[in-house]
Design an enzyme around this catalytic site. Structure first.
Site, PDB file in Angstrom:
ATOM      1  N   LYS A  52       0.849  -1.204   0.000  1.00 41.56           N
ATOM      2  CA  LYS A  52       0.000   0.000   0.000  1.00 41.56           C
ATOM      3  C   LYS A  52       0.883   1.252   0.000  1.00 41.56           C
ATOM      4  O   LYS A  52       0.642   2.200  -0.756  1.00 41.56           O
ATOM      5  CB  LYS A  52      -0.912   0.003   1.235  1.00 41.56           C
ATOM      6  CG  LYS A  52      -2.047  -1.008   1.124  1.00 41.56           C
ATOM      7  CD  LYS A  52      -2.792  -1.189   2.427  1.00 41.56           C
ATOM      8  CE  LYS A  52      -3.811  -2.318   2.297  1.00 41.56           C
ATOM      9  NZ  LYS A  52      -4.402  -2.716   3.579  1.00 41.56           N
ATOM     10  N   GLN A  96      -4.813  -1.505  10.007  1.00 41.93           N
ATOM     11  CA  GLN A  96      -4.649  -2.825   9.403  1.00 41.93           C
ATOM     12  C   GLN A  96      -5.262  -3.917  10.287  1.00 41.93           C
ATOM     13  O   GLN A  96      -5.047  -3.962  11.489  1.00 41.93           O
ATOM     14  CB  GLN A  96      -3.146  -3.098   9.163  1.00 41.93           C
ATOM     15  CG  GLN A  96      -2.846  -4.342   8.367  1.00 41.93           C
ATOM     16  CD  GLN A  96      -3.375  -4.304   6.928  1.00 41.93           C
ATOM     17  OE1 GLN A  96      -3.372  -3.265   6.271  1.00 41.93           O
ATOM     18  NE2 GLN A  96      -3.860  -5.440   6.444  1.00 41.93           N
ATOM     19  N   ASP A 119     -11.445   2.548   3.723  1.00 40.50           N
ATOM     20  CA  ASP A 119     -11.730   1.111   3.650  1.00 40.50           C
ATOM     21  C   ASP A 119     -13.237   0.860   3.541  1.00 40.50           C
ATOM     22  O   ASP A 119     -13.667  -0.251   3.256  1.00 40.50           O
ATOM     23  CB  ASP A 119     -11.234   0.406   4.929  1.00 40.50           C
ATOM     24  CG  ASP A 119      -9.903  -0.297   4.728  1.00 40.50           C
ATOM     25  OD1 ASP A 119      -9.544  -0.567   3.568  1.00 40.50           O
ATOM     26  OD2 ASP A 119      -9.224  -0.571   5.738  1.00 40.50           O
TER      27      ASP A 119
END
Ligand code: NAD
Length: 295
Positions: A52, A96, A119
């Site tokens: 990422k 995460q 997200d």
């Protein structure tokens, strides 16, 4: 033999479009910022976070990585999230997953400013997605599948899509996006899961199969209708003595068998995986544009 849907190439195309947009913003002094927060040093998470970061840098984004020790408390993590919420240079925040057991993941998701929830895990954005609003975000993996279908010229309107799996990250939002009213959606959707009776009968009726189960090669060729489109979200590492590492990656579909029946199929790796990161970048750019009143 099925057409291979090349996720790597389509993701590269999306990334290059985002790069051009980022350069335009940069000429106005605007730089999208993405922050990734990790608790502990889980090796799989490290790999995801590294890719990422790499993509964000490649695009010209500001990319922050915040690593908290594995014994960090809920309060420590919430403080970091609060700081990022208040940082005008950060437009996307992701924590995460999976966090260590002392962390209440739901409370962390709720603490993220919905405007920075790239997200799309916050219930505010999940609700927006479900109602078909265009000013929220779409979760990265299902959004990536929608772009793969669209850019491969696969018409979803009126087609019967069967989504295997009902997780909050993939299965449920996948079904929501496919059934949405409008261009490149309008599918008739069935969701099947671990408690479904006669799963194979449902899958056999699908024009489009999306597998997100986490079970290696679960979908066999004899379950798939001739000419169906097979989208394999699964990423599973299995033992393979013939490889140098002794393992290899496979999807949730048996590739050789399904590609013999399907009209189009995504490979693993190189199918849905690269799209997830591309969509994260797309969401971050959208968040940045909105923050500057450019949406
Ligand atoms: P999950 O474990 O949260 O959910 C799996 C779902 O599959 C559950 O809803 C369960 O009901 C269903 N299921 C399990 N066993 C089943 C069975 N025998 N029959 C029918 N349904 C069954 O997993 P997830 O987070 O949705 O991920 C699914 C897969 O997709 C995993 O392999 C994961 O690694 C992969 N994944 C890939 C990406 C990507 O970027 N390509 C992103 C997220 C997840």
């Amino acid at each position: 033999m099925a057409k291979i849907i090349d996720g790597k190439a389509i993701a590269a195309e999306v990334i290059s479009e985002l790069k051009a947009e980022t350069a335009k913003l940069a000429s106005h002094g605007i730089v999208p910022g993405l922050a990734v927060v990790l608790v502990g040093e889980d090796p799989a998470s490290q790999v995801y976070v590294a890719s990422k970061e790499k993509t964000a840098r490649e695009l010209g984004f500001r990319s922050d990585k915040i690593v908290l020790p594995k014994d960090a408390t809920q309060a420590d993590l919430l403080r970091v999230v609060e700081d990022l919420n208040n940082d005008p240079g950060i437009h996307g925040i992701l924590v995460q997953s999976p966090p260590p057991p002392q962390i209440n993941e739901e409370a962390v998701i709720l603490a993220i400013d919905p405007a920075k929830d790239v997200d799309c895990f916050h219930p505010f954005n999940v609700g927006k997605m479900l109602t078909g609003a265009h000013d929220g975000f779409h979760p990265c993996t299902p959004a990536g599948v929608m772009v793969l279908l669209e850019r491969s010229g696969i018409d979803t309107a009126g087609k019967h899509a069967v989504v295997i799996g009902r997780s909050n990250i993939v299965g449920k939002p996948m079904a929501a996006l496919l059934m949405q009213k409008g261009k490149n959606a309008d599918a008739t959707v069935t969701i099947v899961h671990s408690r479904t009776k006669n799963l194979a009968e449902h899958v056999a009726r699908a024009d489009i199969v999306v597998a997100a189960i986490g079970k290696p090669e679960f979908v066999r060729g004899d379950m798939v209708k001739e000419g169906a489109v097979v989208i394999d979200v699964g990423i599973n590492r299995i033992a393979d003595a013939s490889t140098k590492s002794g393992t290899r990656l496979v999807g949730d579909c048996h590739y050789a068998e399904c590609s013999a029946k399907a009209s189009a199929i995504t490979p693993v790796p190189g199918g849905v995986g690269p799209m997830t990161i591309a969509m994260l970048m797309r969401n971050t750019l959208a968040a940045c544009r909105r923050a500057h009143g450019l949406a």
